[in-house]
Design a protein around this motif. Structure first.
Motif, PDB file in Angstrom:
ATOM      1  N   GLY A 155      41.970  51.674 110.480  1.00  0.00           N
ATOM      2  CA  GLY A 155      41.635  51.141 109.159  1.00  0.00           C
ATOM      3  C   GLY A 155      42.686  51.458 108.120  1.00  0.00           C
ATOM      4  N   ASP A 156      42.259  51.454 106.872  1.00  0.00           N
ATOM      5  CA  ASP A 156      43.197  51.596 105.757  1.00  0.00           C
ATOM      6  C   ASP A 156      43.674  53.041 105.605  1.00  0.00           C
ATOM      7  OD1 ASP A 156      42.963  48.923 105.112  1.00  0.00           O
ATOM      8  OD2 ASP A 156      41.264  49.258 103.773  1.00  0.00           O
TER       9      ASP A 156
ATOM     10  N   PRO B 240      47.646  48.938 106.773  1.00  0.00           N
ATOM     11  CA  PRO B 240      46.484  49.248 107.606  1.00  0.00           C
ATOM     12  C   PRO B 240      46.929  49.618 109.017  1.00  0.00           C
ATOM     13  CG  PRO B 240      46.114  47.235 106.362  1.00  0.00           C
ATOM     14  CD  PRO B 240      47.565  47.603 106.172  1.00  0.00           C
TER      15      PRO B 240
ATOM     16  N   ASP C  87      39.978  60.372 110.687  1.00  0.00           N
ATOM     17  CA  ASP C  87      39.832  58.935 110.930  1.00  0.00           C
ATOM     18  C   ASP C  87      39.950  58.576 112.402  1.00  0.00           C
ATOM     19  OD1 ASP C  87      39.828  57.942 108.030  1.00  0.00           O
ATOM     20  OD2 ASP C  87      41.641  59.169 108.112  1.00  0.00           O
TER      21      ASP C  87
ATOM     22  N   THR D  13      45.570  57.951 106.548  1.00  0.00           N
ATOM     23  CA  THR D  13      44.835  58.221 107.777  1.00  0.00           C
ATOM     24  C   THR D  13      45.192  59.597 108.321  1.00  0.00           C
ATOM     25  OG1 THR D  13      44.713  55.891 108.363  1.00  0.00           O
ATOM     26  CG2 THR D  13      44.485  57.469 110.150  1.00  0.00           C
TER      27      THR D  13
END
Length: 268
Positions: free
Chosen positions: A8-9, A3, A52, A12
């Protein structure tokens, strides 16, 4: 995959907002409103395309100050970052070229941004601005004082530069993450738009596996190559040129191009 802080996860995709020349730069065309409009349009288009996060960078300010930009640059970037922060819901990052981490943190703190990118965080690099020395000891301490929630992404063997000394890329990555306390590292090619070597991504990813430090590819990633970059061990990519109209770095962001890269990363 690891992550990635505010993003976030993985996987990306972070899109670049390359700012035109700011006031005081040789290429400034005398219109702050036009710069603001362009920055907002690019950021909103990037978000609409599914990225992202976005990173604002004073790309148009060449020739760059090495390590200490004038106060007016900080002021203009803070104003622009605040406007972008209000216009998008994705995380926002700041990179003040060539290597002014203190300015980037100051802008990030004032604009409630989420991350800064530091080109030379540890070690030293020979560049067209001269030899730049990493100031991790100052940057990390300043972050704790003025912007403790801001993540630090630090380049490893940054583009447009040659490392000083004999350290290989694995050792530099480890020192950047461990001793430099970077929250993530960036591996790039030789210059803007130059392809990031998959071997370098793999070497850095393997070196940092036990630390679970996220790794980004920082240049030359396209819709055709993003799958290979992720397969080599990258947790994400910072993409600029490939997201622009006609794949020209200084052109406006293309919604179609953004969607192509995001889709390729997501559906690889």
């Amino acid at each position: 995959m690891t992550p990635i802080g505010p993003f976030g996860d993985p996987p990306t995709v972070i899109g670049m907002v390359h700012l035109p020349p700011l006031p005081g730069s040789p290429g400034f065309e005398g219109d702050r409103d036009a710069i603001r409009t362009r920055a907002l349009e690019d950021a909103v288009t990037l978000e609409a395309g599914g990225v992202d996060g976005v990173i604002l960078e004073n790309f148009g300010d060449s020739p760059f100050y090495p390590e200490d930009v004038p106060k007016h640059v900080v002021a203009d970037m803070a104003a622009l970052a605040t406007a972008v922060r209000s216009a998008v819901d994705v995380p926002v990052g700041i990179n003040v070229l060539r290597n002014d981490a203190a300015a980037a943190l100051s802008v990030a703190g004032a604009a409630d941004a989420d991350v800064v990118r530091v080109n030379v965080h540890v070690g030293a690099a020979a560049t067209d601005q001269g030899v730049l020395e990493g100031r991790a000891h100052e940057t990390v301490r300043l972050r704790e004082r003025i912007a403790p929630d801001v993540a630090i992404l630090a380049d490893v063997h940054v583009k447009h530069a040659t490392p000083v000394g004999e350290a290989d890329i694995e050792r530099t990555a480890l020192e950047t993450a461990e001793r430099g306390r970077a929250d993530g590292v960036v591996v790039s090619g030789s210059g803007t738009g130059s392809e990031t070597a998959l071997a370098d991504v793999e070497r850095v990813s393997n070196a940092l596996a036990d630390l679970e430090t996220p790794v980004f590819a920082g240049s030359g990633v396209t819709a055709e190559t993003v799958g290979d970059v992720l397969a080599a061990g990258a947790d994400g990519a910072i993409v600029g040129t490939a997201l622009k109209e006609g794949a020209e770095t200084t052109n406006p962001v293309s919604l179609e191009a953004v969607r192509e890269v995001v889709d390729a990363a997501t559906n690889r």
